[in-house]
Design a protein around this motif. Structure first.
Motif, PDB file in Angstrom:
ATOM      1  N   ALA A 287       0.849  -1.200   0.000  1.00 36.65           N
ATOM      2  CA  ALA A 287       0.000   0.000   0.000  1.00 36.65           C
ATOM      3  C   ALA A 287       0.880   1.244   0.000  1.00 36.65           C
ATOM      4  O   ALA A 287       1.914   1.292   0.667  1.00 36.65           O
ATOM      5  CB  ALA A 287      -0.914  -0.010   1.217  1.00 36.65           C
ATOM      6  N   HIS A 288       0.476   2.226  -0.749  1.00 36.57           N
ATOM      7  CA  HIS A 288       1.253   3.464  -0.825  1.00 36.57           C
ATOM      8  C   HIS A 288       0.356   4.608  -1.269  1.00 36.57           C
ATOM      9  O   HIS A 288      -0.682   4.386  -1.884  1.00 36.57           O
ATOM     10  CB  HIS A 288       2.422   3.313  -1.803  1.00 36.57           C
ATOM     11  N   VAL A 289       0.774   5.813  -0.940  1.00 36.35           N
ATOM     12  CA  VAL A 289       0.118   7.019  -1.435  1.00 36.35           C
ATOM     13  C   VAL A 289       1.019   7.609  -2.507  1.00 36.35           C
ATOM     14  O   VAL A 289       2.190   7.881  -2.253  1.00 36.35           O
ATOM     15  CB  VAL A 289      -0.116   8.052  -0.307  1.00 36.35           C
ATOM     16  N   THR A 290       0.486   7.768  -3.683  1.00 36.12           N
ATOM     17  CA  THR A 290       1.251   8.386  -4.761  1.00 36.12           C
ATOM     18  C   THR A 290       1.185   9.894  -4.586  1.00 36.12           C
ATOM     19  O   THR A 290       0.097  10.474  -4.556  1.00 36.12           O
ATOM     20  CB  THR A 290       0.672   7.972  -6.129  1.00 36.12           C
ATOM     21  N   LEU A 291       2.351  10.517  -4.465  1.00 38.73           N
ATOM     22  CA  LEU A 291       2.412  11.972  -4.330  1.00 38.73           C
ATOM     23  C   LEU A 291       2.578  12.639  -5.694  1.00 38.73           C
ATOM     24  O   LEU A 291       2.047  13.710  -5.921  1.00 38.73           O
ATOM     25  CB  LEU A 291       3.555  12.371  -3.399  1.00 38.73           C
ATOM     26  N   VAL A 292       3.333  12.024  -6.570  1.00 40.87           N
ATOM     27  CA  VAL A 292       3.457  12.492  -7.955  1.00 40.87           C
ATOM     28  C   VAL A 292       3.977  11.321  -8.783  1.00 40.87           C
ATOM     29  O   VAL A 292       4.806  10.545  -8.327  1.00 40.87           O
ATOM     30  CB  VAL A 292       4.385  13.731  -8.080  1.00 40.87           C
TER      31      VAL A 292
ATOM     32  N   LEU B 290       3.060  18.121  -0.034  1.00 38.85           N
ATOM     33  CA  LEU B 290       4.234  17.375  -0.496  1.00 38.85           C
ATOM     34  C   LEU B 290       4.261  17.269  -2.012  1.00 38.85           C
ATOM     35  O   LEU B 290       5.323  17.336  -2.634  1.00 38.85           O
ATOM     36  CB  LEU B 290       4.242  15.980   0.125  1.00 38.85           C
ATOM     37  N   ASN B 291       3.099  17.125  -2.624  1.00 43.38           N
ATOM     38  CA  ASN B 291       3.021  17.127  -4.080  1.00 43.38           C
ATOM     39  C   ASN B 291       3.596  18.427  -4.632  1.00 43.38           C
ATOM     40  O   ASN B 291       4.390  18.419  -5.575  1.00 43.38           O
ATOM     41  CB  ASN B 291       1.568  16.938  -4.521  1.00 43.38           C
ATOM     42  N   GLY B 292       3.228  19.551  -4.023  1.00 39.35           N
ATOM     43  CA  GLY B 292       3.740  20.838  -4.467  1.00 39.35           C
ATOM     44  C   GLY B 292       5.249  20.945  -4.336  1.00 39.35           C
ATOM     45  O   GLY B 292       5.926  21.496  -5.205  1.00 39.35           O
ATOM     46  N   VAL B 293       5.803  20.414  -3.250  1.00 42.98           N
ATOM     47  CA  VAL B 293       7.253  20.435  -3.055  1.00 42.98           C
ATOM     48  C   VAL B 293       7.938  19.594  -4.130  1.00 42.98           C
ATOM     49  O   VAL B 293       8.948  20.004  -4.717  1.00 42.98           O
ATOM     50  CB  VAL B 293       7.636  19.943  -1.638  1.00 42.98           C
ATOM     51  N   LEU B 294       7.397  18.407  -4.423  1.00 43.36           N
ATOM     52  CA  LEU B 294       7.996  17.550  -5.446  1.00 43.36           C
ATOM     53  C   LEU B 294       7.946  18.200  -6.826  1.00 43.36           C
ATOM     54  O   LEU B 294       8.908  18.110  -7.595  1.00 43.36           O
ATOM     55  CB  LEU B 294       7.289  16.191  -5.465  1.00 43.36           C
TER      56      LEU B 294
END
Length: 135
Positions: A10-15, A71-75
């Motif tokens: 299981a994971h959350v995709t940030l980008v 975190l998406n924005g940082v990536l």
């Protein structure tokens, strides 16, 4: 549905960035200085079936998570470029569930009915930046 997959993968995709890599040095610097080091929390909104880039079929929790959006924005600021139209905070809970059969649709309906009356909160305490697995 295999509970071991949820536990182990299981994971959350940030980008999801096929074309550009993240500048990891910049990401670590910006993350460490600009983002709170508290765990990222999320509330499960509902479950959806996504065919996926590899056509395997995935069950995903759609999430409400300001921390994941941050975190998406940082990536993105650190060089990642979305391979899909827009960011949708989601947690992959099961892969290789395709094609979308009647049984899969019925499972989605059952879990979404449960989620309508129950709040499910998640907490994530680590980040992993990985290469995209080959298609």
């Amino acid at each position: 549905f295999d509970p071991d997959t949820l536990r182990d993968e299981a994971h959350v995709t940030l980008v999801y960035s096929r074309e550009q890599q993240v500048d990891l040095v910049r990401f670590q610097r910006d993350y460490m200085t600009n983002i709170s080091l508290k765990p990222v929390t999320a509330t499960v909104d509902h479950v959806e079936y996504w065919e996926g880039h590899d056509k395997d079929g995935y069950a995903v929790f759609k999430l409400q998570s300001p921390g994941a959006a941050g975190l998406n924005g940082v990536l993105i600021a650190c060089g990642a470029k979305h391979s899909f139209d827009n960011y949708q905070a989601h947690m992959t809970i099961c892969g290789k569930v395709g094609p979308r059969t009647q049984a899969v649709s019925e499972w989605l309906q059952r879990i979404n009915k449960y989620l309508d009356g129950n709040v499910v909160e998640l907490s994530f305490d680590r980040i992993s930046v990985e290469d995209i697995k080959g298609d």
